[in-house]
Design a protein around this motif. Structure first.
Motif, PDB file in Angstrom:
ATOM      1  N   ALA A 127       4.128  -5.951 -12.068  1.00  0.00           N
ATOM      2  CA  ALA A 127       3.104  -5.276 -11.640  1.00  0.00           C
ATOM      3  C   ALA A 127       3.089  -4.952 -10.017  1.00  0.00           C
ATOM      4  O   ALA A 127       3.035  -5.976  -9.326  1.00  0.00           O
ATOM      5  CB  ALA A 127       1.542  -6.549 -11.923  1.00  0.00           C
ATOM      6  N   LEU A 128       3.160  -3.583 -10.059  1.00  0.00           N
ATOM      7  CA  LEU A 128       2.942  -3.144  -8.661  1.00  0.00           C
ATOM      8  C   LEU A 128       2.000  -3.323  -8.085  1.00  0.00           C
ATOM      9  O   LEU A 128       1.033  -3.196  -8.017  1.00  0.00           O
ATOM     10  CB  LEU A 128       3.530  -1.652  -8.480  1.00  0.00           C
ATOM     11  CG  LEU A 128       4.999  -1.346  -9.344  1.00  0.00           C
ATOM     12  CD1 LEU A 128       4.798   0.437  -9.558  1.00  0.00           C
ATOM     13  CD2 LEU A 128       6.145  -1.401  -9.030  1.00  0.00           C
ATOM     14  N   GLY A 129       2.181  -4.051  -6.399  1.00  0.00           N
ATOM     15  CA  GLY A 129       1.558  -3.619  -5.749  1.00  0.00           C
ATOM     16  C   GLY A 129       1.535  -3.252  -4.082  1.00  0.00           C
ATOM     17  O   GLY A 129       2.966  -2.695  -3.851  1.00  0.00           O
ATOM     18  N   ARG A 130       0.538  -3.152  -3.604  1.00  0.00           N
ATOM     19  CA  ARG A 130       1.028  -3.184  -1.592  1.00  0.00           C
ATOM     20  C   ARG A 130       2.256  -3.781  -1.328  1.00  0.00           C
ATOM     21  O   ARG A 130       3.083  -3.215  -0.784  1.00  0.00           O
ATOM     22  CB  ARG A 130      -0.096  -2.970  -1.412  1.00  0.00           C
ATOM     23  CG  ARG A 130      -1.030  -1.520  -1.102  1.00  0.00           C
ATOM     24  CD  ARG A 130      -2.307  -1.869  -0.235  1.00  0.00           C
ATOM     25  NE  ARG A 130      -3.379  -2.947  -1.168  1.00  0.00           N
ATOM     26  CZ  ARG A 130      -3.844  -3.009  -0.489  1.00  0.00           C
ATOM     27  NH1 ARG A 130      -3.910  -3.264   0.687  1.00  0.00           N
ATOM     28  NH2 ARG A 130      -4.834  -4.159  -1.419  1.00  0.00           N
ATOM     29  N   PRO A 131       2.886  -5.374  -1.725  1.00  0.00           N
ATOM     30  CA  PRO A 131       3.854  -5.441  -0.550  1.00  0.00           C
ATOM     31  C   PRO A 131       4.844  -4.912  -1.422  1.00  0.00           C
ATOM     32  O   PRO A 131       5.609  -5.469  -1.148  1.00  0.00           O
ATOM     33  CB  PRO A 131       3.335  -7.133  -1.349  1.00  0.00           C
ATOM     34  CG  PRO A 131       1.934  -7.423  -1.809  1.00  0.00           C
ATOM     35  CD  PRO A 131       1.722  -6.075  -2.370  1.00  0.00           C
ATOM     36  N   HIS A 132       5.093  -4.488  -2.861  1.00  0.00           N
ATOM     37  CA  HIS A 132       6.091  -3.970  -3.132  1.00  0.00           C
ATOM     38  C   HIS A 132       6.615  -2.319  -2.461  1.00  0.00           C
ATOM     39  O   HIS A 132       7.672  -2.590  -1.817  1.00  0.00           O
ATOM     40  CB  HIS A 132       6.212  -3.433  -4.371  1.00  0.00           C
ATOM     41  CG  HIS A 132       6.117  -4.111  -5.795  1.00  0.00           C
ATOM     42  ND1 HIS A 132       5.058  -5.259  -6.063  1.00  0.00           N
ATOM     43  CD2 HIS A 132       6.668  -5.205  -5.977  1.00  0.00           C
ATOM     44  CE1 HIS A 132       4.862  -5.595  -6.816  1.00  0.00           C
ATOM     45  NE2 HIS A 132       6.565  -6.065  -7.178  1.00  0.00           N
ATOM     46  N   VAL A 133       5.818  -2.349  -1.791  1.00  0.00           N
ATOM     47  CA  VAL A 133       6.380  -1.057  -1.346  1.00  0.00           C
ATOM     48  C   VAL A 133       6.669  -1.629  -0.069  1.00  0.00           C
ATOM     49  O   VAL A 133       7.608  -0.761   1.072  1.00  0.00           O
ATOM     50  CB  VAL A 133       4.701   0.332  -1.080  1.00  0.00           C
ATOM     51  CG1 VAL A 133       5.029   0.903   0.456  1.00  0.00           C
ATOM     52  CG2 VAL A 133       4.291   0.436  -2.198  1.00  0.00           C
ATOM     53  N   ALA A 134       6.022  -2.927   1.174  1.00  0.00           N
ATOM     54  CA  ALA A 134       6.426  -2.943   1.918  1.00  0.00           C
ATOM     55  C   ALA A 134       7.492  -3.942   2.382  1.00  0.00           C
ATOM     56  O   ALA A 134       8.002  -3.318   3.075  1.00  0.00           O
ATOM     57  CB  ALA A 134       5.167  -4.270   2.507  1.00  0.00           C
ATOM     58  N   ASP A 135       7.638  -4.076   1.052  1.00  0.00           N
ATOM     59  CA  ASP A 135       9.724  -4.411   1.419  1.00  0.00           C
ATOM     60  C   ASP A 135      10.463  -3.786   1.040  1.00  0.00           C
ATOM     61  O   ASP A 135      10.678  -3.799   2.281  1.00  0.00           O
ATOM     62  CB  ASP A 135       9.537  -5.391  -0.342  1.00  0.00           C
ATOM     63  CG  ASP A 135       8.747  -7.082   0.028  1.00  0.00           C
ATOM     64  OD1 ASP A 135       8.313  -6.834   1.175  1.00  0.00           O
ATOM     65  OD2 ASP A 135       8.382  -7.714  -0.965  1.00  0.00           O
ATOM     66  N   ASN A 136      10.165  -2.912   0.725  1.00  0.00           N
ATOM     67  CA  ASN A 136      11.141  -1.281   0.520  1.00  0.00           C
ATOM     68  C   ASN A 136      10.953  -0.757   1.934  1.00  0.00           C
ATOM     69  O   ASN A 136      11.831   0.075   2.347  1.00  0.00           O
ATOM     70  CB  ASN A 136      10.280  -0.452  -0.255  1.00  0.00           C
ATOM     71  CG  ASN A 136      11.443   0.579  -0.702  1.00  0.00           C
ATOM     72  OD1 ASN A 136      11.442   2.011   0.413  1.00  0.00           O
ATOM     73  ND2 ASN A 136      12.450  -0.115  -1.601  1.00  0.00           N
ATOM     74  N   LEU A 137       9.736  -0.422   2.636  1.00  0.00           N
ATOM     75  CA  LEU A 137       9.425   0.074   3.868  1.00  0.00           C
ATOM     76  C   LEU A 137      10.109  -1.206   5.487  1.00  0.00           C
ATOM     77  O   LEU A 137      10.877  -0.580   5.681  1.00  0.00           O
ATOM     78  CB  LEU A 137       7.694  -0.059   4.442  1.00  0.00           C
ATOM     79  CG  LEU A 137       7.277   0.538   4.219  1.00  0.00           C
ATOM     80  CD1 LEU A 137       5.448   1.083   3.961  1.00  0.00           C
ATOM     81  CD2 LEU A 137       7.873   2.361   4.393  1.00  0.00           C
ATOM     82  N   ILE A 138      10.399  -2.529   4.485  1.00  0.00           N
ATOM     83  CA  ILE A 138      10.967  -3.111   5.618  1.00  0.00           C
ATOM     84  C   ILE A 138      12.064  -2.944   5.124  1.00  0.00           C
ATOM     85  O   ILE A 138      13.470  -2.569   6.398  1.00  0.00           O
ATOM     86  CB  ILE A 138      11.120  -4.859   5.177  1.00  0.00           C
ATOM     87  CG1 ILE A 138       9.345  -4.981   5.970  1.00  0.00           C
ATOM     88  CG2 ILE A 138      11.640  -5.312   6.014  1.00  0.00           C
ATOM     89  CD1 ILE A 138       8.909  -6.176   4.768  1.00  0.00           C
ATOM     90  N   LYS A 139      13.122  -2.742   3.638  1.00  0.00           N
ATOM     91  CA  LYS A 139      14.470  -2.323   3.381  1.00  0.00           C
ATOM     92  C   LYS A 139      15.126  -1.108   4.627  1.00  0.00           C
ATOM     93  O   LYS A 139      15.966  -0.973   4.825  1.00  0.00           O
ATOM     94  CB  LYS A 139      14.637  -2.012   2.041  1.00  0.00           C
ATOM     95  CG  LYS A 139      15.311  -2.612   1.724  1.00  0.00           C
ATOM     96  CD  LYS A 139      15.986  -2.907  -0.050  1.00  0.00           C
ATOM     97  CE  LYS A 139      16.800  -1.689  -0.714  1.00  0.00           C
ATOM     98  NZ  LYS A 139      16.677  -2.031  -2.349  1.00  0.00           N
ATOM     99  N   LYS A 140      13.894   0.165   4.731  1.00  0.00           N
ATOM    100  CA  LYS A 140      14.469   1.124   5.296  1.00  0.00           C
ATOM    101  C   LYS A 140      14.532   1.081   6.395  1.00  0.00           C
ATOM    102  O   LYS A 140      14.943   1.830   7.329  1.00  0.00           O
ATOM    103  CB  LYS A 140      13.451   2.160   4.895  1.00  0.00           C
ATOM    104  CG  LYS A 140      13.084   2.816   3.458  1.00  0.00           C
ATOM    105  CD  LYS A 140      12.895   3.629   2.596  1.00  0.00           C
ATOM    106  CE  LYS A 140      12.851   4.727   1.817  1.00  0.00           C
ATOM    107  NZ  LYS A 140      12.806   4.089   0.258  1.00  0.00           N
ATOM    108  N   GLY A 141      13.979  -0.395   7.381  1.00  0.00           N
ATOM    109  CA  GLY A 141      14.069   0.110   8.746  1.00  0.00           C
ATOM    110  C   GLY A 141      12.564   0.341   9.439  1.00  0.00           C
ATOM    111  O   GLY A 141      12.721  -0.020  11.016  1.00  0.00           O
TER     112      GLY A 141
END
Ligand code: AMP
Ligand code: ZN
Ligand code: FE
Ligand code: FE
Length: 271
Positions: A127-141
């Motif tokens: 169940a996709l949510g904004r935290p998934h995007v947040a984690d990806n933004l962290i991963k991308k620096g």
């Protein structure tokens, strides 16, 4: 005995797969654990298999966000095999996916390219949510924390924000009741007024998450009184989302040992 009745796995916005969540719970001495993913019961069978190996009682649960912020409804002892109930949750997940597509387009307009596959971590049922995007933004620096991602991109009014067409509180309660679950108001201390709790009780609410990890002792006292006034079961939990999530105090909510029994009594009375 140690109880935690509010946790998330990779089937929603938690960072641990169900098995790893149950192992983490075992390490901190939890004996009764509810997995309460947003809009999903899909992680329960994996969690239950691991829980059986580690002598933990796994309580099936779910959390449904509503259009009225911050009202989230937890459902305990839901029937994971009820096809109508499962269809409703699936519809909620599909609507989350649609919103995610719009958010990813907005991010693309800002020069940030994220694919949905990257967000799913190999789990297509998430169940996709904004935290998934947040984690990806962290991963991308691009940001350093989930909090920064919400402040700069994902929070209300920010450039990548897209509102989610969530269900009403009344419908969330009805969905859980239809799935033979016990509906409980999550984290009332985030700003829910007593009058709202009274109205939700008229709609079928059965419990109040008084022992929420982030409630102050005064808030716990206040919500225990309200629970008593409206004959609601007092529940509690940590809202654990796994390492790196910022919600990491698994098992630390001091939930009374008879809580599971009290919820079960409600279930027996209702169904
Ligand atoms: P969504 O389901 O996409 O609307 O995202 C809501 C979830 O994001 C909540 O359940 C929280 O776990 C998380 N969240 C909301 N605001 C913040 C924030 N400022 N920082 C970190 N996580 C947040
Ligand atoms: Zn969450
Ligand atoms: Fe919540
Ligand atoms: Fe939660």
């Amino acid at each position: 005995m140690k109880i935690d009745l509010h946790t998330h796995s990779t089937y929603s916005d938690g960072t641990l797969a169900p098995e790893l969540l149950v192992e983490a719970a075992s390490k901190v001495g939890i004996t009764h654990l509810a997995l309460s993913d947003h809009d999903s019961t899909e992680g329960l069978s994996r969690a239950r298999t691991k829980a059986a190996q580690l002598n933990i009682t796994l309580i099936p649960a779910v959390e449904i966000n509503t259009e009225t912020n911050p009202i989230h409804i937890l459902g305990y002892f839901v029937d994971e095999n009820d096809s109508n109930f499962l269809n409703t949750l699936k519809k909620n997940r599909d609507s989350r996916e649609h919103r995610m597509n719009l958010m990813l387009e907005k991010l693309k307009g800002l020069g940030i390219n994220i694919s949905k596959e990257e967000l799913l971590n190999g789990n297509k049922d998430t169940a996709l949510g904004r935290p998934h995007v947040a984690d990806n933004l962290i991963k991308k620096g691009i940001v350093k924390s989930r909090a920064e991602a919400f402040d700069r991109y994902l929070g209300k009014g920010c450039p990548a924000f897209v509102p989610h067409k969530d269900t009403t509180p009344e419908d969330a309660i009805q969905t859980i009741l239809a799935g033979k679950g016990v509906p409980v108001l999550a984290h009332p201390g985030f700003g829910v007024q007593e009058e709202t709790i009274r109205l939700l009780t008229e709609k079928g609410l059965q419990g109040l998450e008084a022992y929420y990890l982030k409630h102050s002792p005064d808030q716990i006292k206040k919500f225990l009184e309200i629970a008593k006034r409206y004959h609601l079961v007092a529940t509690g939990g940590s809202d654990y989302h796994g390492p790196g999530s910022g919600h990491e105090a698994l098992g630390q909510a001091n939930v009374p040992l008879n809580t599971v029994e009290e919820i079960l009594k409600r279930k027996e009375k209702l169904f």
